[in-house]
Motif scaffolding. Structure first.
Motif: not given
Ligand SMILES: Cc1cc2nc3c(=O)[nH]c(=O)nc-3n(C[C@H](O)[C@H](O)[C@H](O)COP(=O)(O)OP(=O)(O)OC[C@H]3O[C@@H](n4cnc5c(N)ncnc54)[C@H](O)[C@@H]3O)c2cc1C
Ligand code: SF4
Length: 1019
Positions: A28-31, A48-51, A102-104, A107-111, A240-242, A682-684, A694-696
């Motif tokens: 996502g935006f962090g990774g 590593l991306e789960r999706g 990720g979320g991108s 998402y609705a592209n609002v920056h 998917e990281v465990l 990331d967002g965490a 929050p993405s920006a």
């Protein structure tokens, strides 16, 4: 380009045992930022991306032909690692995207950049820590915001949106929002946010949240991640990281993941550093599971999961608008209306900062959004009445001709409002148990009593039975209505089928007539056998929290009606509903929640509903105003109204950055306290709610912190040469060129900073309550005997939500006080103005000390009386009285935990210029508990002291007489600011009396077990 499955298969098979400089978990935006900058610094990176990967035209959609099965698997993460991952965390419903980017992707592209106020410094430390590390401010982040905006090719929305129209036209939903803002006097606070969309490619199809089939969205796989791959990153999707472990060596991080391409086998990679970027919920989940194996500092381990935010998220629909916003046209979000009540402290618990954005959606999502209007909710989420009186309740108008009278309808809604209020402020003892079990911050007592006990807990059984009957009646009415309408709809469907026919077998076949008795057969063969009690029970349990075994109120009739409505929409191919408007809300949460693992290691969220109630109320009010301006009917998200929990697409926090290990999980640069090289980027890592999308901010902070990690000489991934900010992406155009090409002016990039917010919101009035109180009595002034005194007061609570969460419970009071200044003199009238702290909790230690002092005094008096009684027998009764008083005092000592006071402070000014003998009245009602008539005497007795120029000028007692209570006080209770809406009025009354009576019950009946007439087995 390889096919989807080829790409996944290639990516997913990991080379177990490889050694990397860094493993990046999540894209996502962090990774994506981390992967790009690390590879740019020459590091050997594994991603590593789960999706899955989603290519142009590859995002899941409904079936295009009826003979095609919809590809449901690729929709849902839970079904087959599809795109949408909706997690029921009990306290919240978290919506996330899984996929490469990720979320991108969804998402609705609002920056938007977060407002400076979001980066408030800490005011508390330790388990209840708040605020951001000192280094964070807009000035610190702006260079990184600039580079992220440039990399994502953010740009302003064009002024005309529909390129294919003969005359260039603005978007209808923008016009509708502008009209609503204008008519509400809020136009200066409406702006068009910048979007990460290539408008030369965009076809304004409104499908951004389902993935852009045209690659018009500048998603992360097309920029940051593409660069990382070009520079050699080893990308593995469906991985998917465990678990994350540090075995103590320099290359000692072992990351174990589930390889969904090869099946169940667990694969591992080794790395010198790990960048945890799986999104707020998943990163926190991973760290909760791994925190004991990564060398994390002892002091910060309990902080994993704390400070979780939903970013003030809310959602609502407006139906049957007069203008046609046409939500199926344009990008998902095109406007943003800011609300900032600056009279309130943004850094405290009462930040009223939020935005309402329009929401677009594809036509095929209409039935899903139509669920907000479904009969399933028994109209609990419906707010039809409007202050302006312009909202036309078309449904109700139609129903008037049906069996339900207006009165029944109103009563029904009021009862349902009361029932919902009961649910809104749940049993505080349960919250306490949960808090202690999971080590959550304990809520202060005053606040938990605000969550309060129910009216159900204090009502006599007869009244409870009446309430129960009323509730049943409400459901009977609903069912009758549902039956009638579903019959009508079936007839209509049959008419269409019989007269027009159906395609046989599929669209290109001939039209075939169907038997005329279809409706009857359908009812008998399909509907009746499926009145499955179990289904109803499950739905009851899920949606209404009703205990297992209850199969009403959702009779098959209601479900049938719902199903038919959906079928009608889908089968009869209704046109898109252009007269609808979706609102997406976000803001700065007033208080955080917490993510935690339960006994079965399931991830759950605790959300502080009471503390966030005020923000939710203000958001609802503005949504209501917009609905009124559009002359439509507002439907709130039923999950929020019925289950009292937020649904959030903006999950934030859980691994908060902090200046000290005791206050958070990572240092200000995102490195987990105590670890060698484990970073959360990331967002965490957000230590607070951002308010804006929050993405920006996530990307900007990742841009900053990945550079800090590379610059850290002690880090195993130290890079001597800094990664430049310009050009934003290696090999691409410079910052200046991008700014010029895409119109990235400061005003475009940071519209929030340009919006000057009002000193006070035009209409910040919340739902409040007023009531009258009359007290009469006597006081003794220094020279004279007993003198009369009477107070006629009006108490005003401007904002019920704020009142309930404020431990002082402040109420404004005005009125008159009449008193005789001296024996034989006429009464003088004073105007009175001041405050009442209604049921302020008395600190138990202070209360104990006061009782103790009182006891010592009484003991002394008792001793004196005993001594005297030996010589003077007529004192014997007085001695007996004193002993009894001592006895009752000891009983009260046993029970000092629930003690409250009502403190009155009134400034007095004589009416008509008479000479004042007093200028202040200070009074207290002591709600200390006791048997018999104590509840009555204590709540109606005011111990008064009068002052003149700060010197005591008399003391006495005033009482509420029963006649005044019945004649004046009880009938005077009134809810203000509810716009005549029955449901809101009922809800507000219930909240107040629930708090008031519930608190008294704690004092006077502390051992009474909770009685809940709606609980299982209570009937
Ligand atoms: C419908 C919707 C609309 C939105 N609109 C906007 C908007 O317009 N503007 C805005 O600013 N924000 C928007 N957001 C929010 C935004 O998408 C998120 O805030 C942002 O994506 C969060 O970035 P992140 O890096 O923290 O995590 P994410 O973007 O969520 O990325 C996390 C990644 O990690 C992966 N992952 C998770 N667990 C694991 C694991 N165990 N192993 C491997 N990989 C894992 C996930 O699949 C995902 O790809 C929207 C969100 C949604 C759902
Ligand atoms: S509206 Fe959204 S989904 Fe449709 S083309 Fe434009 S960016 Fe893509």
């Amino acid at each position: 380009m390889p096919s989807q499955s080829e790409a996944d298969a290639k990516d997913g098979v990991g080379s177990t045992g490889s050694l990397f400089d860094a493993v990046v978990i999540g894209t996502g935006f962090g990774g994506a930022v981390a992967a790009c900058r690390l590879t740019q610094a020459g590091k050997n990176v594994c991603v590593l991306e789960r999706g899955r990967r989603y290519d142009r035209g590859d995002f899941p959609r409904p079936a295009v032909r009826p003979d095609h099965l919809p590809h449901t698997a690729r929709w849902a993460w839970a079904l087959d690692y599809g795109m949408w991952d909706v997690k029921d965390l009990q306290g919240t419903l978290a919506v996330q995207v899984a996929g490469y980017g990720g979320g991108s992707l969804g998402y609705a592209n609002v920056h938007l950049r977060a407002p400076q106020a979001a980066f408030a410094p800490p005011t508390r430390h330790g388990p209840e820590a708040d605020g951001w590390p000192a280094i964070y401010s807009r000035a610190e982040l702006d260079p990184y915001y600039d580079v992220a905006a440039a990399a994502l090719r953010v740009r302003p929305i064009p002024s005309t949106f529909i390129p294919t129209a003969l005359v260039a036209a603005p978007l209808p939903k923008v016009v509708a929002m502008q009209g609503a803002a204008r008519s509400l006097g809020r136009e200066p606070w409406l702006f068009l946010p910048p979007l990460a969309i290539d408008f030369d490619t965009c076809v304004m199809c409104g499908e951004c949240i389902a993935g852009c089939q045209f690659h018009a969205k500048n998603t992360l796989d097309l920029n940051y991640l593409a660069v990382a791959e070009r520079l050699g990153a080893d990308v593995r999707t469906l991985a998917e990281v465990l678990d994350i472990r540090d075995d103590g060596h320099e290359d000692g991080y072992i990351v174990t993941y589930h390889d969904h391409v090869t099946g169940d086998a667990a694969a591992t990679v080794r790395a010198r550093s790990v960048f945890l970027c799986a999104g707020s919920v998943s990163s926190t989940h991973l760290l909760l599971r791994s925190k004991d194996h990564v060398g994390m500092a002892e002091a910060s381990r309990p902080n994993v999961g704390r400070r979780f935010f939903v970013n003030g998220d809310a959602i609502a629909m407006v139906y049957d608008t007069v203008p046609s916003p046409t939500p199926t046209r344009g990008p998902t979000i095109a406007t943003s209306l800011l609300y900032n009540n600056r009279s309130l402290d943004l850094t405290g618990t009462r930040g009223d900062w939020f935005m309402i954005q329009d929401g677009g959606y594809p036509k095929w999502l209409e039935p899903v959004l139509g669920l907000l209007r479904a009969d399933l909710w028994l109209q609990r989420n419906r707010i039809a009445a409007n202050r302006g009186g312009r909202t036309v309740d078309r449904d109700a108008a139609a129903r008037d001709t049906a069996a339900i009278g207006d009165l029944t309808e109103r009563t029904t809604r009021a009862i349902l409002g009361l029932l919902d209020a009961r649910r809104a402020y749940h049993d505080p003892s349960r919250a306490g148990v949960i808090a202690s079990r999971f080590g959550l911050p304990q809520k202060d007592d005053a606040r938990s009593s605000a969550q309060g006990l129910g009216i159900a807990d204090v009502l006599p059984p007869q009244i409870r039975r009446i309430l129960e009957q009323a509730r049943m009646q409400a459901h009977v009415v609903e069912n009758r209505e549902a039956e009638a309408l579903s019959g009508k709809t079936v007839e209509e469907l049959t008419y269409r089928l019989v007269n027009i026919g159906i395609h046989e077998p599929f669209p290109d076949g001939p039209l075939q007539p169907v038997p005329p008795d279809l409706a009857e057969q359908f009812r008998q063969q399909v509907v009746e056998p499926h009145r499955l009690i179990a289904t109803l029970e499950a739905i009851n349990q899920y949606f209404l929290d009703i205990p297992r075994g209850v199969a009403e109120p959702f009779t098959a009739a209601i479900l049938w009606r719902l199903a038919v409505r959906l079928a009608k929409q889908i089968l009869l191919g209704e046109r898109p509903n252009d007269h609808a408007f979706l609102m997406l809300v976000m803001g700065i949460d007033a208080a955080p929640g917490q993510l935690y693992l339960d006994e079965e290691q399931r991830l759950l969220a605790y959300w502080d509903r009471a503390a966030n109630a005020r923000l939710a109320t203000m958001q609802e009010r503005l949504m209501h105003d917009i609905a009124g301006a559009l002359e439509g009917e507002l439907r709130l998200n039923p999950d929020a109204t019925v289950r009292q929990r937020p649904v959030t697409v903006h999950n934030l926090g859980g691994c908060a950055m902090s200046d000290r290990p005791e206050d958070g999980v990572t240092d200000p640069n995102g490195k987990v306290w105590g670890t060698r090289a484990l970073y959360v980027l990331d967002g965490a890592a957000m230590p607070g709610s951002l308010g804006a999308n929050p993405s920006a901010t996530i990307a900007a902070i990742a841009e900053r912190n990945v550079r800090k990690a590379l610059a850290d000489r002690h880090s195993p991934i130290h890079a001597p040469t800094p990664v430049p900010l310009d050009p934003p992406l290696p090999g691409g155009p410079s910052l200046a060129e991008i700014r010029q090409r895409y119109g990235q002016t400061p005003a475009v990039l940071d519209p929030i900073a340009q919006v000057t917010t009002p000193a006070r919101e035009p209409d910040a009035k919340a739902i409040g309550l007023t009531f009258k109180e009359v007290m009469q009595g006597f006081y003794a002034s220094a020279p004279g005997g007993n003198l009369s005194i009477r107070a006629d007061l009006v108490a005003t609570i401007d904002d019920l939500s704020a009142f309930l969460v404020d431990p002082r419970r402040p109420v404004a009071i005005t009125g008159t006080v009449r008193l005789a200044p001296a024996p034989g003199q006429p009464e003088v009238e004073y105007t009175a103005r001041g405050t009442l702290d209604l049921l302020r909790r008395v600190d138990a230690a202070t209360a104990l000390r006061a009782l103790f002092d009182e006891g010592v005094e009484r003991l002394k008096r008792l001793q004196e009386l005993r001594d005297q009684a030996r010589s003077t027998p007529y004192l014997e009764p007085a001695r007996k009285d004193a002993e009894d008083a001592m006895e009752s005092l000891l009983r009260r000592l046993e029970n000092t935990t629930h003690r409250y006071e009502m403190d009155y402070v009134l400034d007095l000014v004589p009416v008509g210029g008479a000479a004042p003998t007093v200028d202040r009245l200070v009074g207290v009602k002591k709600i200390y508990g006791g048997p018999g008539l104590a509840p009555w005497t204590e709540t109606t007795t005011l111990h008064v002291t009068l002052y003149d120029r700060q010197q005591p000028a008399g003391a006495g007692e005033m009482h509420v007489h029963i006649a005044d209570l019945l004649r004046t006080q009880l009938p005077s209770f009134e809810i203000t600011g509810a716009g005549g809406d029955d449901v809101r009025i009922a809800w507000a009354f219930a909240r107040f009396f629930r708090f008031f009576l519930g608190t008294l019950r704690q004092v006077y009946l502390p051992h009474l077990a909770m009685i809940d007439p709606f609980a299982q087995g209570a009937r």
